[in-house]
Write a protein that holds these residues in place. Sequence first.
Motif, PDB file in Angstrom:
ATOM      1  N   UNK A  23       0.634  -0.770  -0.244  1.00 56.46           N
ATOM      2  CA  UNK A  23       0.233   0.289  -0.295  1.00 56.46           C
ATOM      3  C   UNK A  23       0.735   1.654   0.016  1.00 56.46           C
ATOM      4  N   UNK A  24       1.807   1.170   0.691  1.00 58.74           N
ATOM      5  CA  UNK A  24       2.992   2.450   0.813  1.00 58.74           C
ATOM      6  C   UNK A  24       3.254   2.987  -1.547  1.00 58.74           C
ATOM      7  N   UNK A  25       3.752   1.700  -1.863  1.00 58.36           N
ATOM      8  CA  UNK A  25       3.944   2.532  -3.408  1.00 58.36           C
ATOM      9  C   UNK A  25       4.983   2.069  -3.642  1.00 58.36           C
ATOM     10  N   UNK A  26       5.955   2.477  -2.570  1.00 61.37           N
ATOM     11  CA  UNK A  26       7.400   2.006  -2.656  1.00 61.37           C
ATOM     12  C   UNK A  26       8.187   1.091  -2.621  1.00 61.37           C
ATOM     13  N   UNK A  27       7.529  -0.110  -2.685  1.00 60.78           N
ATOM     14  CA  UNK A  27       8.088  -1.689  -2.719  1.00 60.78           C
ATOM     15  C   UNK A  27       7.019  -2.671  -3.243  1.00 60.78           C
ATOM     16  N   UNK A  30       5.701  -8.341  -4.333  1.00 58.12           N
ATOM     17  CA  UNK A  30       6.402 -10.116  -4.304  1.00 58.12           C
ATOM     18  C   UNK A  30       7.631  -9.878  -2.829  1.00 58.12           C
ATOM     19  N   UNK A  31       8.096  -8.735  -3.462  1.00 56.66           N
ATOM     20  CA  UNK A  31       9.604  -8.459  -2.480  1.00 56.66           C
ATOM     21  C   UNK A  31       8.913  -8.424  -0.982  1.00 56.66           C
ATOM     22  N   UNK A  32       7.684  -8.801  -0.433  1.00 55.50           N
ATOM     23  CA  UNK A  32       7.446  -8.067   0.948  1.00 55.50           C
ATOM     24  C   UNK A  32       7.302  -9.866   1.045  1.00 55.50           C
TER      25      UNK A  32
END
Length: 229
Positions: A23-27, A30-32
């Motif tokens: 939801x932050x739009x910066x990550x 898939x990575x998280x």
Amino acid sequence: MAGITTFMAMAYILMVNAGMFANLGTVSYGAIYIATAISAVIGTVLIGLLSNLPLAQASGMGLNAFFVYTVCVGFGFTYANALVFVLVDGLIFILLTITGLRKKIFTAIPDAVRKAIPAGIGLFIAFLGLQNVGLVAKDASTGVTLGSFNLFNNANVSWATVMPMIVTVLALVLIAVLSKKGVRGAVLWGILGGAALYYVLGLTVPGFYGDLSSTPVSYTHLRAHETGR
């Protein structure tokens, strides 16, 4: 059986944690997702090898929600800035442990509060799950309300929205009945039974997956929904 049950009861964090951070739009989601899995593996293996305890360790959803929605969204910090706070917090925690202050602080907390904290976190996680499945919906008068099962007089309700709620209710009833009867692995059987029913219905009921998406909902969309815009 205990290990499988623990894994099945914890696996939800992979999707929930990744969804919150996305939801932050910066990550990326898939990575998280991968980072959450790897950190859980490392933590669980270390607590077994170093402490010889049969415990599983993974990301805490309460603190992660605070990290995303309060520190990053509310205070306006980037996730990188917020991670610096996490590093500092970890160093302080180590110092408190070495000096023995951590134990004194922990024992100073009233017993009622210590028991209420995990219960509160559990209710928070359950609330998120009920929202995701549609059993809990936004309401202008009371804040939250029961999701609608009315297929006949509500244009916004379809089989695709009702059936997941029915599956969830049946799975919870199954867990409650099996637990009452003392069946070992009641939670595991409830999870597996609910998952099996979900996919069986998905393959047989037309439009069952029609309005379900794996794409995380943006924070902006959530805020707009809450304010009625």
